[in-house]
Design an enzyme around this catalytic site. Structure first.
Site, short mmCIF file in Angstrom:
data_model
loop_
_atom_site.label_atom_id
_atom_site.label_comp_id
_atom_site.label_asym_id
_atom_site.label_seq_id
_atom_site.Cartn_x
_atom_site.Cartn_y
_atom_site.Cartn_z
N GLU A 7 9.56 15.85 15.90
CA GLU A 7 9.84 15.54 14.74
C GLU A 7 9.01 16.38 13.44
O GLU A 7 7.91 16.17 13.64
CB GLU A 7 9.54 14.14 13.52
CG GLU A 7 10.41 13.96 12.54
CD GLU A 7 10.21 12.10 11.86
OE1 GLU A 7 9.01 11.61 12.32
OE2 GLU A 7 11.11 11.50 11.39
N CYS A 27 13.75 10.21 7.38
CA CYS A 27 13.13 10.02 7.78
C CYS A 27 14.51 10.49 8.74
O CYS A 27 15.18 10.37 10.82
CB CYS A 27 12.88 8.39 8.61
SG CYS A 27 14.00 7.78 7.88
N GLU A 52 9.76 0.62 10.71
CA GLU A 52 11.29 1.87 10.44
C GLU A 52 10.27 3.17 10.65
O GLU A 52 9.65 3.54 9.65
CB GLU A 52 12.21 1.65 9.19
CG GLU A 52 13.01 2.33 8.73
CD GLU A 52 13.17 3.73 8.14
OE1 GLU A 52 12.68 4.80 8.90
OE2 GLU A 52 12.70 3.73 7.16
N LYS A 65 0.81 -1.12 -0.32
CA LYS A 65 0.42 0.18 0.48
C LYS A 65 0.85 1.18 0.25
O LYS A 65 1.85 1.26 0.71
CB LYS A 65 -1.09 -0.08 1.46
CG LYS A 65 -1.69 1.38 0.96
CD LYS A 65 -2.91 1.60 1.63
CE LYS A 65 -1.73 2.24 2.98
NZ LYS A 65 -1.92 4.05 2.22
#
Ligand code: NAI
Ligand code: MG
Length: 501
Positions: A395, A293, A259, A184
């Site tokens: 983040e 990331c 992850e 997906k």
């Protein structure tokens, strides 16, 4: 500004790829994927939901039990290699589509994303024939060996920051190890994944081995993660959703690899080559509009070089060309979505409230024409940041770095590790002892010394702490996609004596 963006009249249309066929969603629903540079609709895409997930999982199961498991490892490898070649042949077109759907500069999609995609399929093609079991030296008249077998049907949910590359990181090891997949893509960037489906069909993969189902997280993603028919779920995205996935998977004890996010320390010591360090800081945070990331979003600078470093860093950051991502000279395109742009803007306000200084950038640039509606943001530097501030702990996922000073190695290491994340870290110094000491002590899955954002299909990537678990790429990725069976054989020919002769 003259535009190199191809004029687009009607949106491109995409379907789901299930069981080797391109099909509409069962519901008939579609969704729009905008071009982030202009806000115009770039593609209209079939929207998968639970019913389509069921179909895709059934197709992947049938393929796993059928043709795929009967195919030799060599033939599997040849298919993966063929796919890598087809991608290379279509690289120009795929890079353009990636830039139109995601907003990343064409220079990046051409020279970083697409070569990385080809490299990953090529690298894992070679592994297909090298996945082996072991013989174990057990005592007595016994022979014990292991078989390393595929896990089965894998659900893979990927993000929008490197759409095709994340598909490659996930698909290549899964297929090399003999699994089948339901992939997906992120709703923000579904286009290149479906394009990849066309090449998978062309390469000759048996139907159902790879199924690609664009759709939203809360619907298609959630249905996939909680599906009792999958054996493994692999996810890349936010730590928040990583936890949702792990909980959904726990219900069926589905294997999980994650992850997730990061807030990487990128550390500049006074003894570093400052020219190198400035460029490294830029690569750490402005690459891919900061939507990485492992971005070096906490820039630790030794106090005695802070002023000199900041002056040089700002001078270069202000010169970054932000604008039309189809222009080869552009170094930063738009953020992926209005939602992400707004998130970044909210952090500028938070930084000011917390008492940090907006040293450079901090707003959207003034652009002309259609680009006025794009989701652009300037390269931004916050200074006077304390490591406990929200801008140092959360983040942001944009071209925004927080500069924090430190006085010595111990002070640095303590602050660097004071974060819930542990994906990556960078260090700039000429002192090799200091560099390796840091590499050992920092709690992160990847460490870069006098470089940043280096990747290779052969080198493992993944996080410590709340940055996730499992390693992608390299031989370590195969551990995520295989399971070990231990087989015992009696060599004595005698009955087991335990309950009497
Ligand atoms: P997200 O984590 O919500 O989305 C990533 C993927 O997960 C997408 O394919 C999405 O459709 C899917 N997803 C979302 N909710 C789901 C659910 N309940 N069940 C199953 N799948 C689901 O990330 P989002 O919302 O796009 O971005 C939010 C923040 O996440 C970003 O600002 C950034 O901080 C972080 N992020 C981190 C990434 C990384 O590479 N570590 C990549 C993308 C986002
Ligand atoms: Mg989300």
């Amino acid at each position: 500004m003259s535009s190199t963006q191809p004029a687009q009249t009607t949106p491109r249309r995409y379907q789901l790829f299930i069981d080797g066929q391109f099909v509409d969603a069962e519901s008939g629903k579609t969704f729009k994927s905008p071009n982030p540079a202009t806000g115009e609709t770039f593609a209209e895409v079939a929207e998968a939901d639970k019913a389509d997930v069921d179909k895709a999982v059934a197709a992947a199961r049938k393929a796993f039990e059928g043709k795929w498991s009967k195919m030799s490892a060599r033939d599997r490898g040849r298919l993966l290699y063929k796919l890598s070649q087809l991608i290379e042949e279509h690289a120009g077109e795929l890079a353009t589509l990636e830039t139109m759907d995601n907003g990343k500069p064409i220079k990046e999609s051409t020279y970083i994303d697409l070569p990385g995609v080809v490299e990953n399929f090529e690298y894992f093609a070679g592994w297909s024939t090298k996945i082996e079991g072991e013989t174990i030296p057990v005592p007595g008249q016994m022979f014990n060996y292991t078989l390393r077998e595929p896990v089965g049907v894998c659900g893979q949910i990927i993000p929008w920051n490197f759409p095709l590359l994340m598909a490659a990181w996930k698909l290549a090891p899964a297929l090399a190890a003999g699994n089948t997949v339901v992939l997906k893509p992120a709703e923000q960037t579904p286009v290149t994944a479906v394009e990849l489906g066309k090449l998978i069909a062309e390469a000759g993969f048996p139907e159902g081995v790879v199924n690609i189902i664009p759709g939203f997280g809360e619907t298609a993603g959630a249905a996939l993660a909680s599906h009792p028919g999958i054996d493994k779920i692999a996810f890349t995205g936010s730590t928040e959703i990583g936890k949702v996935i792990a909980k959904a998977a726990a219900e069926n004890l589905t294997k999980v690899s994650l992850e997730l996010g990061g807030k990487a320390p990128n550390v500049i010591f006074a003894d570093a080559d400052l020219d190198q360090a400035v460029n490294g800081a830029m690569m750490g945070i402005f690459f891919n509009q900061g939507q990485v990331c492992c971005a070096g979003s906490r820039l630790f600078v030794e106090a005695k070089v802070k002023d000199e470093f900041l002056a040089r860093f700002k001078e270069k950051a202000d010169k970054i060309k932000v604008g039309d991502p189809m222009d080869k000279a552009t170094l930063m395109g738009p953020q992926v979505s209005m939602e992400q742009l707004n998130k970044i803007k909210s952090y500028v306000a938070i930084a000011r409230e917390e008492g940090a200084t907006v040293f450079s950038g901090g707003a959207s640039p003034e652009l002309e024409g259609a680009f006025q509606n794009g989701y652009f943001f300037q390269p931004t530097i916050f200074s006077e940041v304390d490591n406990t501030m929200r801008v140092a702990q959360e983040e942001i996922f944009g071209p925004v770095t927080s500069v924090i000073t430190f006085d010595n190695d111990d002070d640095l290491l303590r602050q660097a590790n004071e974060t819930m994340y542990g994906l990556s870290a960078g260090i700039w110094t000429r002192d090799i002892t200091r560099a390796h000491r840091f590499a050992k002590a920092v709690k992160a899955g990847v460490v870069w010394i006098n470089t940043y954002n280096m990747f290779n299909a052969a080198s493992p990537f993944g996080g410590y702490k709340q940055s996730g678990y499992g390693r992608e790429m390299g031989k370590h990725a195969l551990e995520l996609y295989t399971q070990v069976k231990s087989v015992w054989v009696d060599l004595s020919g005698k009955p087991i004596g335990w309950f009497g002769k």
